[in-house]
Design a protein around this motif. Structure first.
Motif, PDB file in Angstrom:
ATOM      1  N   UNK A 199       0.692  -1.094  -0.114  1.00 27.61           N
ATOM      2  CA  UNK A 199      -0.051  -0.028   0.032  1.00 27.61           C
ATOM      3  C   UNK A 199       0.913   1.157   0.144  1.00 27.61           C
ATOM      4  N   UNK A 200       2.033   1.131   0.447  1.00 29.13           N
ATOM      5  CA  UNK A 200       2.852   2.345   0.791  1.00 29.13           C
ATOM      6  C   UNK A 200       4.012   2.467   0.317  1.00 29.13           C
ATOM      7  N   UNK A 235      13.539   9.432   0.600  1.00 23.07           N
ATOM      8  CA  UNK A 235      12.128   9.786  -0.297  1.00 23.07           C
ATOM      9  C   UNK A 235      10.783   9.107   0.547  1.00 23.07           C
ATOM     10  N   UNK A 236      11.390   7.738   0.815  1.00 27.89           N
ATOM     11  CA  UNK A 236      10.124   7.148   1.583  1.00 27.89           C
ATOM     12  C   UNK A 236      10.047   7.739   3.104  1.00 27.89           C
ATOM     13  N   UNK A 237      11.240   8.098   3.584  1.00 26.75           N
ATOM     14  CA  UNK A 237      11.106   8.545   5.164  1.00 26.75           C
ATOM     15  C   UNK A 237      10.281   9.861   4.795  1.00 26.75           C
ATOM     16  N   UNK A 290      12.899  11.423  -6.882  1.00 24.73           N
ATOM     17  CA  UNK A 290      12.565  10.350  -6.123  1.00 24.73           C
ATOM     18  C   UNK A 290      11.293  10.947  -5.302  1.00 24.73           C
ATOM     19  N   UNK A 291      11.393  11.978  -4.667  1.00 24.02           N
ATOM     20  CA  UNK A 291      10.163  12.501  -3.869  1.00 24.02           C
ATOM     21  C   UNK A 291       9.092  12.922  -4.828  1.00 24.02           C
ATOM     22  N   UNK A 292       9.314  13.528  -5.852  1.00 22.20           N
ATOM     23  CA  UNK A 292       8.068  13.427  -6.718  1.00 22.20           C
ATOM     24  C   UNK A 292       7.446  12.412  -7.085  1.00 22.20           C
ATOM     25  N   UNK A 293       8.205  11.486  -7.546  1.00 17.76           N
ATOM     26  CA  UNK A 293       7.817  10.134  -7.869  1.00 17.76           C
ATOM     27  C   UNK A 293       6.931   9.542  -6.837  1.00 17.76           C
ATOM     28  N   UNK A 294       7.597   9.725  -5.705  1.00 15.55           N
ATOM     29  CA  UNK A 294       6.762   8.869  -4.498  1.00 15.55           C
ATOM     30  C   UNK A 294       5.342   9.793  -4.360  1.00 15.55           C
ATOM     31  N   UNK A 295       5.137  10.733  -4.605  1.00 14.18           N
ATOM     32  CA  UNK A 295       4.029  11.674  -4.173  1.00 14.18           C
ATOM     33  C   UNK A 295       2.655  10.850  -4.722  1.00 14.18           C
ATOM     34  N   UNK A 296       1.683  10.791  -3.819  1.00  8.90           N
ATOM     35  CA  UNK A 296       0.336  10.333  -4.301  1.00  8.90           C
ATOM     36  C   UNK A 296      -0.759  11.388  -4.623  1.00  8.90           C
TER      37      UNK A 296
END
Length: 376
Positions: free
Chosen positions: A257-258, A315-317, A352-358
């Motif tokens: 999920x995350x 990025x996950x953190x 990465x941080x933008x890619x991980x954005x939902x």
């Protein structure tokens, strides 16, 4: 190799999962729908149990054909959109006001009893010896509400090591072998299982996309006192952390999920999945636990070697801390700032941080006219 040893290895894994919230029964493979690559009983049970009004509407519209219609539509959407998108977004069906949910991941807030009940109703199942459309037999397949999310090939170290399982995937588990008219939906990217594990008693490796001999497998190990592999386990297999920790219900649902991230090209086509390696899971989870226990305002050091995926860990953190709530459902941080002193890493982090954005608008880059902050 010793078939008896491999069967006992399967028994150890499946029996542990069955005792810890997973569905498992010998002979489950007979309930697997090979052409659709689904476990229909779980798809239907999930929908009927968690969304009875939606199921009633579908039954009213389609009558006796409701089950077949749902399974066919699900297979078509998996083919068109990919497994991860279907699991997270759901299934739009004629006659329903909202998409049909195919899974319920844990909400950030524990304030909605309906969502909590639906989360508890997720059906995780492990099935042994699953036959594909190409007559291959997969040792283990993991399902979430009837949708396959992982496969595993097992080898015992008595006669074969982890490389035998890796080679089995590379050379014998090709999604579309020569001479076959169609690809195997269970193994085909991105419409099949999201990750494939090669597992021995001592080590684990994983791949998110099977591409024949060029398939790239990465280690999924704990490390052994600063070295590669896994430490001895006095209670059993060195790799027991895989099914005892990683595949534990809450852990596995959180990963699906995350953690999993979809990579797309400029035309929005899915090109890959980012699946966390064990050390990334370990580091990000320990950091969140420490913050919850100690509160804001503390300092932590996480050491990563070159090529270990520190950009993704950061990025996950950042995303997880931005969404972190305490036991009273209060948000711990209003904002999370990520600062880097290296231009190359800064660019990688931003991507990465933008890619991980939902949710659009959650992430913003701090920059002036000169570009990235590290360049100013």
């Amino acid at each position: 190799m010793s078939l008896h040893k491999e069967i006992e290895f399967e028994n150890d894994i499946c029996n542990h999962l069955a005792a810890n919230g997973w569905l498992y029964a010998e002979g489950d493979a007979k309930g697997y729908d090979t052409p659709r690559a689904l476990f229909p009983a779980d798809v239907l049970a999930w929908v009927q149990t968690t969304q009875p009004d939606a199921w009633a509407a579908l039954s009213k519209t389609h009558g006796a054909h409701a089950e077949t219609m749902l399974l066919d539509r699900l297979r078509k959407q998996l083919d068109d959109r990919g497994t991860l998108d279907v699991l997270r977004v759901g299934l739009e069906l004629l006659g329903l006001k909202a998409p049909l949910k195919l899974a319920q991941f844990k909400p950030a807030l524990a304030m909605n009893p309906d969502l909590q009940a639906r989360y508890a109703s997720n059906r995780l199942r492990v099935v042994r010896q699953v036959r594909t459309n190409h007559d291959d037999i997969i040792d283990l397949v993991l399902f979430l509400n009837g949708i396959p999310v992982a496969t595993a090939e097992l080898k015992t170290d008595f006669t074969q090591d982890i490389n035998a399982a890796v080679d089995q995937y590379r050379f014998d588990r090709i999604p579309k072998p020569k001479g076959k008219p169609f690809a195997e939906p269970l193994l085909d990217f991105p419409r099949g299982a999201l990750v494939h594990f090669a597992v021995s008693n001592r080590t684990v490796m994983m791949a998110t996309r099977l591409q024949g001999p060029t398939t790239r497998f990465l280690p999924f190990n704990q490390g052994d006192h600063g070295g590669a592999g896994n430490p001895p386990n006095p209670a059993g297999h060195r790799t027991a952390y895989l099914w005892e920790q990683v595949w534990q219900r809450d852990s596995w649902l959180e990963i699906l999920g995350r953690y999993l991230v979809t990579q797309r090209d400029s035309k929005k086509k899915v090109t890959g999945f980012i699946f966390p390696r064990y050390h990334q899971l370990d580091a990000t989870r320990k950091l969140q636990a420490a913050v919850l226990a100690e509160g804001a305002g503390h300092k932590y050091l996480i050491q990563h070697s070159a090529g270990s995926g520190k950009t993704n860990s950061i990025a996950w953190t950042a995303h997880f801390l931005a969404d972190l709530h305490d036991a009273g459902n209060h948000k711990l941080f209003d904002s999370v700032l990520v600062v880097s002193d290296r231009n190359v890493l800064d660019a990688q982090l931003q991507e990465a941080i933008f890619d991980f954005e939902r949710t659009k608008g959650v992430v913003a880059t701090i920059k002036g006219e000169g570009g990235s902050k590290s360049g100013e």
